[in-house]
Structures are given as structure tokens and as C-alpha cells.
Design an enzyme around this catalytic site. Structure first.
Site, PDB file in Angstrom:
ATOM      1  N   CYS A  64       3.588   0.259  -8.595  1.00 52.83           N
ATOM      2  CA  CYS A  64       4.246  -0.940  -8.093  1.00 52.83           C
ATOM      3  C   CYS A  64       5.240  -1.469  -9.129  1.00 52.83           C
ATOM      4  CB  CYS A  64       3.211  -2.018  -7.771  1.00 52.83           C
ATOM      5  SG  CYS A  64       3.898  -3.453  -6.908  1.00 52.83           S
ATOM      6  N   CYS A  87      -4.052  -0.826  -2.337  1.00 47.27           N
ATOM      7  CA  CYS A  87      -4.223   0.618  -2.482  1.00 47.27           C
ATOM      8  C   CYS A  87      -4.216   0.949  -3.970  1.00 47.27           C
ATOM      9  CB  CYS A  87      -3.084   1.321  -1.745  1.00 47.27           C
ATOM     10  SG  CYS A  87      -2.822   3.045  -2.165  1.00 47.27           S
ATOM     11  N   CYS A  95       0.877  -1.170   0.000  1.00 50.00           N
ATOM     12  CA  CYS A  95       0.000   0.000   0.000  1.00 50.00           C
ATOM     13  C   CYS A  95       0.912   1.217   0.000  1.00 50.00           C
ATOM     14  CB  CYS A  95      -0.985  -0.013   1.162  1.00 50.00           C
ATOM     15  SG  CYS A  95      -0.261   0.148   2.802  1.00 50.00           S
TER      16      CYS A  95
END
Length: 249
Positions: free
Chosen positions: A198, A191, A118
Site C-alpha cells: 500500500c 488484505c 484489498c
């Protein structure tokens, strides 16, 4: 005249349509935006939006605005409700079809590795890490954030301690940048913002997204912050429990 025993359960009526079954199948793996479902299923957006509306009306699917881009909406399958609906449908057909206790999962071979992510690694991802470790001690699990906070959110620590007997005292948020040289079988983003940034962990890593709002920034937190974190921990716990059969076939 149709007798009560002949009435087709709502879940069966909803799930029987091939397009809705495809939607349920895709959403069973994670949360998606409608344009992603269009690409996965290969049907026009207006058709999928129609069937998503029916699934939402049956309370099998819910929708949340993306915290990364409010113009986007993530769709989420309520696996708990689906499990109960399947149980009820089986029992409606014959009492003997009511399922018994679930056998414990088998997990031969090397332990699967899981990374939860997250933004701040102060609430959602450490909650998921702790709960997965609690449910499956054979899994190697960690968590990290794209912009880690200095410390875990105190309400996250309290919610896990009071609700699940998990003590996170002393744990500190980790940076996602420190994880890029490691291999993970599963990378699960909790998230919407971190999903967009990412890093790529390679072709052999399965990416899953759970669109879970930040409990510290939710409207519920303005009225009762602790209750907002308790609710988030409960949602993550339900998702983790449904993840276990995927990790332990």
C-alpha cells in the site's frame, strides 16, 4: 467461602493485568503481528506470546495466518465479545450499571475520508465501503485494489443485496494507483498482501489493518461459496460498526 456474587468475572481477571490491557488496547486499533506488538509495547516476545495465549483462551483474541506470508500470524481483538463481556461485568456488579441505548454519534467539522484496500477490490474492500456508507452517510468513503479484478465478485454483490439491502450493480473495481494523489484521513487494509504494498498517503493519514481472508479463496468457499461471503460480510460489518466511534468522536 466465596459467594457467586463475589466471583470476579473472567473478563475483569483477564483485562486487569497491565500487559494484557496494553495488548487489548493496541489490538483495539487494528490487527497486528507479534513482532509489531513487541515494538509497540516494549516487552519481550515470549512474555507477549504468553499473555496472548491467555487472551486467546478467553476468546477475546483470535489468530490467523497471514495470506502474504504464512510464517506470520495476525492477532485480532473480538470487539463484539469485549463489549458483551464489559456489559456482563457491569451487570454483575450492580443491575443499574447495565448500559442503556447508545446515543447517536456527533460529527462536527469536515467529513472524515476513508479508503478501504484489498488486492482485487472485488469483495472485501467494496463490501467495507458499502457498509460504512450505509452506517455513516456523512463519511466520504471509497475503496481500491492493488491488482483490481475486471468486476465485483457476484457472491459479494449477492451477500450485500440479500443481507443488507445494498445494490452494487454497476460498480467496478478501482485501482489503488488512481488514489495516490488524494488525501485520506484513514486507510484501512483488509488484505495481508495489500498491506505490504500500500502506498504512503502522508503523515496525517492513519493506517489501520484488518486481517480478513479472501472469502473466494477460503476453505469454506470450497463447500459453500455464498455462505463464505455472507460470513465475511458479517465480520466486516461488525468491524465497521466498531469503527464508527473512531470516525465520529
Amino acid at each position: 467461602m466465596v459467594s457467586p456474587a463475589q466471583v470476579v468475572p473472567d473478563f475483569v481477571q483477564l483485562a486487569a493485568h497491565p500487559v494484557r490491557w496494553r495488548l487489548l488496547s493496541e489490538l483495539a486499533t487494528g490487527d497486528y503481528r507479534v513482532r509489531e506488538l513487541v515494538e509497540l509495547i516494549g516487552q519481550p516476545q515470549n512474555l507477549l506470546s504468553y499473555h496472548l495465549r491467555l487472551l486467546r483462551g478467553g476468546k477475546l483474541v483470535s489468530a490467523r495466518r497471514s495470506s502474504a506470508d504464512a510464517r506470520d500470524t495476525y492477532y485480532h481483538l473480538d470487539l463484539e465479545r469485549c463489549a458483551q463481556a464489559l456489559t456482563d461485568a457491569g451487570a454483575a456488579l450492580h443491575p443499574a450499571l447495565h448500559p442503556g441505548p447508545t446515543p447517536p454519534p456527533r460529527h462536527p467539522g469536515p467529513a472524515p475520508t476513508v479508503l478501504f484496500t484489498c488486492t482485487g477490490n472485488s469483495a472485501r474492500s467494496p463490501i467495507a465501503e458499502a457498509l460504512l456508507r450505509r452506517h455513516a452517510d456523512h463519511v466520504e468513503v471509497t475503496s481500491a485494489g492493488s491488482h483490481p479484478r475486471p468486476q465485483l465478485h457476484p457472491h459479494a454483490v449477492q451477500a450485500l443485496n440479500e443481507g443488507y439491502g445494498i445494490d452494487l450493480t454497476g460498480q467496478r473495481p478501482r485501482s489503488l494507483a488512481t488514489m495516490t494523489d488524494r488525501h485520506f484521513d484513514y486507510v484501512i487494509s483488509l488484505c495481508d498482501k495489500v498491506r505490504e504494498v500500500c502506498p504512503d498517503f502522508g503523515d496525517h493519514t492513519r493506517r489501520i489493518h484488518w486481517s480478513i481472508p479472501d472469502p473466494a479463496a477460503s476453505k469454506a468457499a470450497q463447500k459453500d461459496a455464498h455462505r463464505a461471503f455472507v460470513h465475511t460480510a458479517a465480520e466486516i460489518d461488525a468491524r465497521v460498526r466498531h469503527l464508527l466511534p473512531v470516525l465520529t468522536p
